[in-house]
Design an enzyme around this catalytic site. Structure first.
Site, short mmCIF file in Angstrom:
data_model
loop_
_atom_site.label_atom_id
_atom_site.label_comp_id
_atom_site.label_asym_id
_atom_site.label_seq_id
_atom_site.Cartn_x
_atom_site.Cartn_y
_atom_site.Cartn_z
N SER A 238 1.02 -1.12 0.13
CA SER A 238 0.70 0.17 0.37
C SER A 238 0.77 1.26 -0.08
O SER A 238 2.64 0.95 0.01
CB SER A 238 -1.23 -0.55 1.58
OG SER A 238 0.10 0.79 2.36
N LYS A 239 -0.06 2.86 0.07
CA LYS A 239 0.93 3.66 -0.90
C LYS A 239 1.86 3.38 0.73
O LYS A 239 3.04 4.37 0.48
CB LYS A 239 -0.30 5.01 -0.05
CG LYS A 239 -0.19 5.24 -1.34
CD LYS A 239 -1.98 6.78 -0.63
CE LYS A 239 -2.21 7.01 -2.12
NZ LYS A 239 -3.52 7.64 -2.02
N ARG A 240 1.70 3.80 2.03
CA ARG A 240 3.04 3.87 3.09
C ARG A 240 4.33 2.78 2.98
O ARG A 240 5.26 2.90 3.54
CB ARG A 240 2.40 3.36 4.41
CG ARG A 240 2.01 1.63 4.46
CD ARG A 240 1.25 1.24 5.86
NE ARG A 240 0.28 0.63 6.26
CZ ARG A 240 0.97 -0.49 6.19
NH1 ARG A 240 2.26 0.04 6.93
NH2 ARG A 240 1.04 -1.44 6.21
#
Ligand code: GLU
Length: 470
Positions: A238-240
């Site tokens: 995911s984005k993180r």
């Protein structure tokens, strides 16, 4: 005819994990001479956006994952879904459920309190009384209550689910709009999809969908559920974990085929080969070699693969992708050499197009000052004589090409009885502005004679101005 599809929901950016399943579908179709379909699953009107549709289309086009049919939009097909739902109602495979949200909440709470798995208990399954007033019913599928569903998954192997584990799923909401499990089955059937290749986050839906196919009298496709891509910490990518949107990789300056090469190797292998051209991927791809366990995303390896593709790409291909980055830096490509030749010269020295573009600016733009560290070190008084001598020799070069330029540098060094570096390094700083460049003769050739001469003069002026003291 083999037919596969990619069916993203346009509710965000185009995720690279999604693109990996798209790539597997695309490769499978290409390899077997079949067709690949793009279908936009936009029935969730609240979460679907036009921006996201555009990101999907742009991503697919950048990656050159061409589709033989589509893009189809589910929102254009509501009539057809309604027709199928009406048929299911008519032949007893579906029914109206008048349970209110409050009633369903109560039901689930009671199940939880009794230590049971919360599920719809089928209370309206055989209802033939008078519908309660004021409730807009949903429509549920009458899932079989006995027997089992067997999925012969091409990646996961045999998966068996007992029908009693499956409750009656909602196929139309109370506003009449169809739900995902219904639309996906109608579409895959109508579009003649033979192989449903998708993320294994959908594996739970598959038994319900298989029951729907059977109820509709539709032929079953084959299924292949591809494991998820994880971040380095083992959670779903995911984005993180960094960039997950395909277009971010475009913006950072990756070659599309390098991203695809990286993605195809995530969970699939062909011996120990790492670098694949698109044609090689098509030739060797096989669903049987797809790993059934998840794989971990590694940004460092993606960079390395990009570098390898830079080294073998055709120079015109490199320059086509490099050009927008040059424009971004304000370079007017008519004010310098053919960008393909510049890309060819720089391709061993850059990991991304962003880096390549930054290294290519001096071919198109003059600079007002030299890089401080490099100038301090190389544009000193001792460099004045070699640079002046070189300037004279270069002015006399008729054929402005690497070889005679090289000969001039050599001759200047020999005349002064110094090593090539004593001439080459000041020359490098003078004509590129800094201490890093590809081979100096080839670099000088592309910068062009008038620019090299002018920059050498500028360097001599700089040295003179610096004076004795330094
Ligand atoms: N639209 C679904 C999604 O984006 C995919 C459906 C499918 O591949 O069956 O997750």
């Amino acid at each position: 005819m083999i037919r596969t599809r990619f069916a993203p929901s346009p509710t965000g950016y185009l995720h690279i994990g999604g693109v990996r399943t798209a790539l597997f579908s695309w490769l499978y179709a290409k390899k077997l001479g079949g067709e690949f379909i793009l279908r936009i699953e936009d029935t969730d009107l609240e979460r679907s956006t036009e921006e996201s549709v555009n990101a999907i289309l742009e991503g697919m086009s950048w990656l050159e994952l061409d589709y033989d049919q589509g893009p189809f939009y589910q929102t254009h097909r509501f009539e057809r879904y309604k027709e199928v739902i009406d048929q299911l109602l008519a032949n007893g495979h579906a029914y109206y459920c008048y349970a209110t949200p409050e009633e369903l909440d109560e039901m689930r709470e009671a199940q939880k309190a009794a230590g049971e798995k919360p599920r719809y208990d089928g209370r309206f399954r055989n209802f033939d009384g008078t519908p309660p007033a004021g409730v807009q019913p949903v429509i549920r599928f009458k899932n079989p209550t006995d027997g089992e569903v067997v999925i012969e998954d091409m990646v996961k192997g045999r998966v068996v689910i007992a029908n009693k584990e499956l409750d009656d799923l909602v196929i139309a909401r109370s506003d009449g709009t169809p739900t995902y499990n219904l639309t996906v089955v109608v579409d895959d059937w109508d579009m003649g999809v033979t192989h449903v290749i998708r993320g294994d986050d959908h594996l739970n839906n598959t038994p319900r969908q298989i029951n729907l196919y059977k109820a509709m009298g539709a032929p079953l496709p084959k299924f292949a559920h591809i494991p998820m891509v994880l971040g380095e910490d083992g959670s779903r990518l995911s984005k993180r974990h960094g960039a997950v949107s395909v277009l971010q990789y475009k913006e950072q300056g990756f070659l599309p085929e390098a991203l695809l090469n990286y993605l195809v190797r995530l969970g699939w292998s062909h011996g120990d080969q790492e670098i694949f051209s698109i044609d090689e991927m098509i030739e060797h791809f096989d669903l049987n070699n797809v790993n059934s366990a998840p794989s971990t995303f590694n940004a460092g390896k993606l960079l390395w693969i990009n570098e390898q593709h830079f080294k073998v790409a055709k120079k015109e291909h490199l320059s086509r992708h490099l050009a927008p980055f040059m424009a971004e830096l304000g370079c007017d490509l008519s004010q310098g050499p053919d960008l393909a030749n510049v890309a060819h010269l720089l391709r061993d020295r850059a990991k991304t197009f962003m880096e390549m573009a930054q290294a290519a600016v001096y071919f198109y733009q003059d600079f007002e000052s030299f890089e401080e560290g490099a100038a301090k070190k190389h544009l000193r008084l001792v460099a004045a004589e070699p640079l002046q001598l070189l300037l004279n020799k270069l002015e006399a070069v008729q054929e402005w090409q690497a070889e005679p330029i090289h000969a001039a540098i050599n001759a200047a060094a020999e005349e002064l009885g110094v090593g090539m570096g004593k001439v080459g390094m000041p020359l490098r700083v003078a004509i590129t502005g800094g201490g890093q460049s590809p081979a100096i003769d080839a670099t000088a050739e592309l910068i062009g004679k008038p620019r090299c001469i002018a920059r050498l003069q500028m360097a001599l002026t700089y040295i003179a101005a610096r004076g004795e003291g330094e």
